[in-house]
Every structure is written in C-alpha cells, then in structure tokens.
Design an enzyme around this catalytic site. Structure first.
Site, mmCIF file in Angstrom:
data_model
loop_
_atom_site.group_PDB
_atom_site.id
_atom_site.type_symbol
_atom_site.label_atom_id
_atom_site.label_comp_id
_atom_site.label_asym_id
_atom_site.label_seq_id
_atom_site.Cartn_x
_atom_site.Cartn_y
_atom_site.Cartn_z
ATOM 1 N N LYS A 94 -28.831 14.966 7.569
ATOM 2 C CA LYS A 94 -29.258 16.186 6.883
ATOM 3 C C LYS A 94 -28.116 17.201 6.691
ATOM 4 O O LYS A 94 -27.287 17.012 5.822
ATOM 5 C CB LYS A 94 -30.467 16.768 7.615
ATOM 6 C CG LYS A 94 -31.666 15.795 7.543
ATOM 7 C CD LYS A 94 -33.015 16.427 7.762
ATOM 8 C CE LYS A 94 -34.118 15.473 7.314
ATOM 9 N NZ LYS A 94 -34.676 14.612 8.359
ATOM 10 N N ASP B 37 -31.507 12.086 18.781
ATOM 11 C CA ASP B 37 -31.551 12.003 17.320
ATOM 12 C C ASP B 37 -31.496 13.440 16.797
ATOM 13 O O ASP B 37 -32.503 14.142 16.767
ATOM 14 C CB ASP B 37 -32.830 11.294 16.869
ATOM 15 C CG ASP B 37 -32.908 11.193 15.336
ATOM 16 O OD1 ASP B 37 -32.032 11.763 14.646
ATOM 17 O OD2 ASP B 37 -33.861 10.563 14.837
ATOM 18 N N PHE C 19 -40.121 11.175 14.860
ATOM 19 C CA PHE C 19 -39.723 10.683 13.537
ATOM 20 C C PHE C 19 -38.250 10.318 13.566
ATOM 21 O O PHE C 19 -37.406 11.141 13.905
ATOM 22 C CB PHE C 19 -39.980 11.720 12.439
ATOM 23 C CG PHE C 19 -39.664 11.169 11.079
ATOM 24 C CD1 PHE C 19 -40.559 10.334 10.417
ATOM 25 C CD2 PHE C 19 -38.446 11.434 10.465
ATOM 26 C CE1 PHE C 19 -40.253 9.788 9.172
ATOM 27 C CE2 PHE C 19 -38.125 10.886 9.229
ATOM 28 C CZ PHE C 19 -39.041 10.069 8.575
HETATM 29 C C1 LIG Z 1 -34.944 13.159 8.487
HETATM 30 C C2 LIG Z 1 -34.801 12.486 9.799
HETATM 31 C C3 LIG Z 1 -34.407 11.137 9.894
HETATM 32 C C4 LIG Z 1 -34.226 10.249 8.694
HETATM 33 O O1 LIG Z 1 -33.180 10.661 7.888
HETATM 34 P P1 LIG Z 1 -33.051 10.044 6.398
HETATM 35 O O2 LIG Z 1 -31.759 10.589 5.894
HETATM 36 O O3 LIG Z 1 -34.243 10.501 5.637
HETATM 37 O O4 LIG Z 1 -33.028 8.559 6.551
HETATM 38 C C5 LIG Z 1 -34.209 10.610 11.157
HETATM 39 N N1 LIG Z 1 -34.394 11.359 12.262
HETATM 40 C C6 LIG Z 1 -34.780 12.641 12.213
HETATM 41 C C7 LIG Z 1 -34.945 13.415 13.475
HETATM 42 C C8 LIG Z 1 -35.003 13.248 10.973
HETATM 43 O O5 LIG Z 1 -35.418 14.531 10.907
#
Ligand SMILES: *Cc1c(COP(=O)(O)O)cnc(C)c1O
Length: 405
Positions: A253, A224, A139
């Site tokens: 986050k 990421d 994700f």
């Molecule tokens: C939550 C998340 C995203 C997306 O972040 P948003 O602020 O919702 O755009 C991207 N990569 C990872 C690993 C995430 O957990």
C-alpha cells in the site's frame, strides 16, 4: 454539492470483468486530497486508493522521481541489481529492525513470500515445521495461499481446497494462540491493526505475549504491515508501537504511494531463501523503486509523522463528536487509520450517500466506516469531511427516525 449525472458507460457495455460493484463514474484526475471524474465532479478523498496514496494524488515528489528515473532506466530485469533497488532496501533496513529485503508487486505477493520464507526456515532449521498460526478476521490478500491465511468469513467457502498448514485462532487471545502451537508450527502471522476487518488494533500485552511465545517455542513472528506500515499509524512501522522485534515484515500500500511495489523484509538470522526459491519478473524494478524511495524519504521526516499523529487525533475527536450527536458507535484506530462504528446505520448506505455529496469514505463491513486520508491531510480537509458526513448523517438519521437532533 450537487453531483452531475455520471452515467458514462452503459451497464454491461464495457469489457471489464465484473469482480466488484463499482459506481457509475469514470475517474480521470487527481490532485492532493481530491479525485475528479469525467463529469467534472470533485471528490474529497478519504480512501486514497485504500490507504495507498500516502502523499495524496499526484504528489510533485513522485512526478519528479518518475521523470528522472524514466530518463535513466525503466527496467534492468530481475537478474541484475539496480541502484534505486539498493537505495530503497538500504533506507528501509536502516530505519527498521530488518536486514534484508525482497521487493514484490502486490501485498498478497509479499505475504506469499513471508509464508514461503517461514516454510523454508522451518524446513532448514526446525525439523520441517511448516504451520502458521493466523487470526480470525485477518486479511492477508487474495492469492490462494494468502486467502488461506485469512480469517475473513466470506473467504471460507471459496476456491476449495485451500492451501493447508494454517491454523486460525481468535485475535487478542494469547491463551488460544499458545494452545494452538504444535511441533509443526513455524510462525505466527498477524496484522497489528486489523484493517479490512474494520480497524481493530492488537493489544499491547497480546503482541508482547506473542513475541514471548515465539522466543520460547522457536517460532517466527511475522507482522503483515501492508496497511499499517509507512507512517499510517503515526510511527514509520506499526510494530514500533509495541516495542517488539519481529522476524519478518511485509509492506505494501503506502510504500509505493500509489504505484505497485511491495516488500518482504527479514532479519538476517531468518533470511534464508536458497537461490531459486523466490523471484519474479518485476521484483525490484528501478522505476517503482525510485518512486517508493521518494515516498519513503518524505514519510520518514519527523515533522511528517508528527502531522499523522496530530491530525489523526483531531480526526478521531471530530468523529467522536459526530458519533455522539447522531447516536453512532465507537471510534477506533491509530494515526490516520481510523474507523467509526455506524451504530444503527448501514455503513454501505452512508458510504454511497457520501459519494453522492462528493466525499469518498470506505465501508469495510456493514457497520464500519473507515477513514484513510493521505498522510499529508490537514485540519482543513478533516473539517470539510466532517461537514459533509454530518449532512449525510442528518438526512439518514431523519429518514431512519433515529438521531437526536
Ligand atoms: C491490502 C492488504 C493486503 C493485500 O495487498 P494487495 O496489494 O491488495 O495484494 C495484505 N495484507 C494486508 C494487511 C492488507 O491490508
């Protein structure tokens, strides 16, 4: 706990787009580990805005930073450097292997930036290579390119045609990754714990092997860390568990502790954007940077990270006891990013039943419960959470005829 009736807006009589099924309550307040709705119900919060509020709800350090910065400067504009932006970038780089930072507003936007930086690097230094290898169940966010990089099956059919240039292989499968490399490949991008997929950590040998492949084939390694960064897994950054040196990292986050600020970090050698390649109206705005600075200063304290590890271990141990008692599945995770396999139970039903008893937990899929409390959580809140979850499981297991009480 008996919840008050919370039908505060009649169905379809508000003006919000229906992008998700959401419970019938209006959240109005927060304090530490608790969230409050307009009917005065208190919820013990083990979601914390999806692992965002790392200091809990309304922490004094953020309030103080907000008021102080609002008195000085809210927005200088992206054409100027500002002091909180310099301070935050310096703090992140001094505490990681990275040298340069671009601030963005959402995790997806930071990931877009990583994809663009890899393509820029490929264009300038690798004969036009543009391909990025990503992983099944990954994700990376909801912009079109970030969705194209995802391995979430539900996204496959959406918004076609996707952005091209992504190749997807099984997670923790080094041989499949090696096989997917072509002369067009510029980078490999992964989550070190696949959070949205249900908290699946990458194996050490796999991640070290990816780093080796990247060095052998001249590829960028992109981590990421939107979910795993900023102390969530017990180190400041998730890559520190593996002893690797990635080229590019995204943060989001927890970085803002609840406010929208994210970051794209790169090592000096690969930080190669040309003027005009990347930007955005709100990038590095001083108000958000000052808040993130207050959050990161707190998280980087040694005692702070020690708490994530000790309480994380306690949480996993207590969940294992609960799992054994009710015949559920395995407990996974690192630090305070933890999941419980719900075994025979339907995880969204457990989540809803917990909500009605004043506990917020998350179900990223049908058989996973995810726990992402504030990083300041203590054994007191874990015990309270386990007690409520235990009541929920006792009821659900009885009605399913399962359980072994
Ligand atoms: C939550 C998340 C995203 C997306 O972040 P948003 O602020 O919702 O755009 C991207 N990569 C990872 C690993 C995430 O957990």
């Amino acid at each position: 706990m008996n919840m008050q009736q919370t039908t505060l807006f009649p169905h379809r009589q508000h003006h919000l787009m229906a992008v998700a099924q959401r419970p019938d309550c209006v959240m109005v307040g927060g304090d530490g580990h608790y969230l409050y709705d307009s009917a005065d119900n208190a919820y013990l919060d083990f979601i914390q805005g999806w692992a965002v509020n790392c200091l809990g709800h309304n922490p004094p350090a953020m309030r103080e930073a907000l008021l102080q910065q609002a008195d000085k400067l809210i927005n200088a504009g992206p054409a100027f450097v500002n002091q909180p932006m310099l301070d935050l970038a310096g703090l992140l780089c001094r505490n990681s292997v990275f040298d340069e930072v671009f601030f963005a507003n959402s995790g997806a936007e930071a990931v877009e930036g990583a994809i663009k930086l890899a393509r820029r690097w490929g264009a300038d230094y690798k004969g036009g290579a543009f391909g990025i290898i990503t992983f099944n169940r990954a994700f990376h966010g909801r912009t079109l390119a970030a969705m194209s990089a995802c391995g979430k099956p539900a996204f496959d059919a959406l918004f076609e045609p996707k952005v091209s240039g992504f190749v997807r292989v099984p997670y923790n499968d080094l041989a499949a990754t090696a096989e997917a490399i072509t002369p067009d490949t510029a980078a490999i991008m992964l989550e070190l714990v696949q959070g949205e997929a249900g908290v699946h950590p990458a194996e050490v040998e796999f991640v070290r092997g990816l780093e080796r492949l990247c060095r052998q084939h001249n590829l960028l390694l992109i981590v990421d860390e939107v979910q795993t960064g900023i102390g969530r897994t017990g180190h400041a950054f998730g890559y520190q568990h593996y002893g690797i040196t990635p080229d590019i990292m995204t943060l989001g986050k927890g970085l803002g502790g609840g406010v929208p600020i994210t970051a794209l970090l790169a090592r000096h050698e690969v930080s190669c954007f040309h003027h005009g390649d990347q930007g955005g109206t709100y990038n590095g705005n001083p108000l958000m940077c000052a808040l993130a600075l207050a959050v990161v200063q707190e998280v980087l304290r040694e005692e702070f990270l020690a708490n994530v590890n000790t309480v994380g271990a306690y949480l996993r141990q207590q969940l294992e006891l609960l799992s054994a008692r009710y015949g559920l599945g395995e407990v996974r995770g690192r630090g305070l990013l933890v999941a419980l396999d719900s075994g025979p139970l339907y995880a969204p039903e457990v989540m809803n039943a917990a909500h009605h008893r004043g506990l917020l937990i998350n179900a990223p899929n049908d058989n996973t419960l995810r726990f992402m409390p504030a990083l300041t959580v203590t054994a007191v809140e874990v015990d309270r959470m386990i007690a409520i979850l235990g009541e929920v499981l006792a009821v659900l297991c009885q009605s399913e005829g399962g359980g072994n009480e």
